[in-house]
Design a protein around this motif. Structure first.
Motif, mmCIF file in Angstrom:
data_model
loop_
_atom_site.group_PDB
_atom_site.id
_atom_site.type_symbol
_atom_site.label_atom_id
_atom_site.label_comp_id
_atom_site.label_asym_id
_atom_site.label_seq_id
_atom_site.Cartn_x
_atom_site.Cartn_y
_atom_site.Cartn_z
ATOM 1 N N LEU A 1 47.961 -9.339 5.897
ATOM 2 C CA LEU A 1 47.866 -8.270 6.894
ATOM 3 C C LEU A 1 49.190 -8.038 7.618
ATOM 4 O O LEU A 1 49.507 -6.918 8.007
ATOM 5 C CB LEU A 1 46.765 -8.575 7.904
ATOM 6 C CG LEU A 1 45.334 -8.421 7.394
ATOM 7 C CD1 LEU A 1 44.345 -8.878 8.445
ATOM 8 C CD2 LEU A 1 45.074 -6.985 6.994
ATOM 9 N N VAL A 2 49.944 -9.084 7.814
ATOM 10 C CA VAL A 2 51.250 -8.957 8.475
ATOM 11 C C VAL A 2 52.270 -8.330 7.524
ATOM 12 O O VAL A 2 53.075 -7.492 7.919
ATOM 13 C CB VAL A 2 51.735 -10.343 8.973
ATOM 14 C CG1 VAL A 2 53.184 -10.297 9.403
ATOM 15 C CG2 VAL A 2 50.854 -10.816 10.112
ATOM 16 N N GLY B 1 44.986 -14.511 4.329
ATOM 17 C CA GLY B 1 44.586 -13.165 4.741
ATOM 18 C C GLY B 1 45.431 -12.638 5.896
ATOM 19 O O GLY B 1 45.836 -11.475 5.895
ATOM 20 N N ILE B 2 45.707 -13.475 6.860
ATOM 21 C CA ILE B 2 46.545 -13.066 7.995
ATOM 22 C C ILE B 2 47.963 -12.743 7.531
ATOM 23 O O ILE B 2 48.558 -11.760 7.964
ATOM 24 C CB ILE B 2 46.541 -14.163 9.087
ATOM 25 C CG1 ILE B 2 45.161 -14.231 9.749
ATOM 26 C CG2 ILE B 2 47.627 -13.899 10.131
ATOM 27 C CD1 ILE B 2 44.964 -15.419 10.669
ATOM 28 N N LEU B 3 48.500 -13.566 6.644
ATOM 29 C CA LEU B 3 49.847 -13.300 6.116
ATOM 30 C C LEU B 3 49.906 -11.976 5.362
ATOM 31 O O LEU B 3 50.880 -11.230 5.470
ATOM 32 C CB LEU B 3 50.294 -14.450 5.212
ATOM 33 C CG LEU B 3 50.598 -15.775 5.917
ATOM 34 C CD1 LEU B 3 50.884 -16.864 4.894
ATOM 35 C CD2 LEU B 3 51.765 -15.611 6.872
ATOM 36 N N VAL C 1 41.824 -17.922 5.279
ATOM 37 C CA VAL C 1 42.055 -17.137 6.496
ATOM 38 C C VAL C 1 43.556 -16.996 6.759
ATOM 39 O O VAL C 1 44.044 -15.916 7.099
ATOM 40 C CB VAL C 1 41.333 -17.772 7.707
ATOM 41 C CG1 VAL C 1 41.803 -17.166 9.018
ATOM 42 C CG2 VAL C 1 39.826 -17.613 7.561
ATOM 43 N N ILE C 2 44.307 -18.054 6.588
ATOM 44 C CA ILE C 2 45.764 -18.009 6.796
ATOM 45 C C ILE C 2 46.408 -17.054 5.789
ATOM 46 O O ILE C 2 47.264 -16.239 6.157
ATOM 47 C CB ILE C 2 46.373 -19.428 6.702
ATOM 48 C CG1 ILE C 2 45.929 -20.260 7.907
ATOM 49 C CG2 ILE C 2 47.891 -19.366 6.610
ATOM 50 C CD1 ILE C 2 46.288 -21.724 7.819
#
Length: 132
Positions: free
Chosen positions: A25-26, A21-23, A18-19
């Motif tokens: 997306l950013v 994936g967030i990185l 999840v972390i």
């Protein structure tokens, strides 16, 4: 005697995914202009090659050609047709005085609905007409 193995639990692995994936997306919106610029080099190279072919045709026949086949340019199969080329190459105008050719993207690289267009003329003036 049971020996315990050191390992990560499923929940720990999911949290890491999840972390990551967030990185991604950013970071992805910041990379889109770079990806667009890199893909536009295809258009620039193809138009420079077309310019060379048109100049050779001009030196032989004292006129520029409207036909890609006549000058010996072969359009590579487009991505939209199952090929690898991202740009459609076209000769827009040609006469004894000059020519204009365009490379129009068939793919919207950044998903904003605008397709990249490059143009070249007989003086090898390469312009980006529409930015993607």
């Amino acid at each position: 005697m049971k020996k315990k193995l050191k390992a990560y639990s499923l929940s720990e692995l999911l949290i890491v995914l999840v972390i990551i994936g967030i990185l991604i997306l950013v970071a992805l919106p910041n990379l889109m202009p770079l990806i667009s610029r890199a893909k536009s080099t295809e258009a620039q190279q193809q138009l420079a090659f077309l310019h060379t072919l048109e100049k050779n045709h001009f030196y032989t026949y004292s006129r520029y050609s409207l036909s890609l086949e006549e000058i010996g340019f072969e359009q590579q199969p487009l991505v939209s047709d199952g090929g690898n080329a991202n740009y459609l190459i076209e000769i827009v105008e040609a006469s004894e005085q000059g020519f204009k050719a365009t490379a129009t993207a068939v793919v919207d690289f950044d998903g904003d609905g605008v397709f990249n267009v490059w143009e070249i003329d007989q003086d090898k003036k390469l312009l980006e007409k529409v930015k993607d």
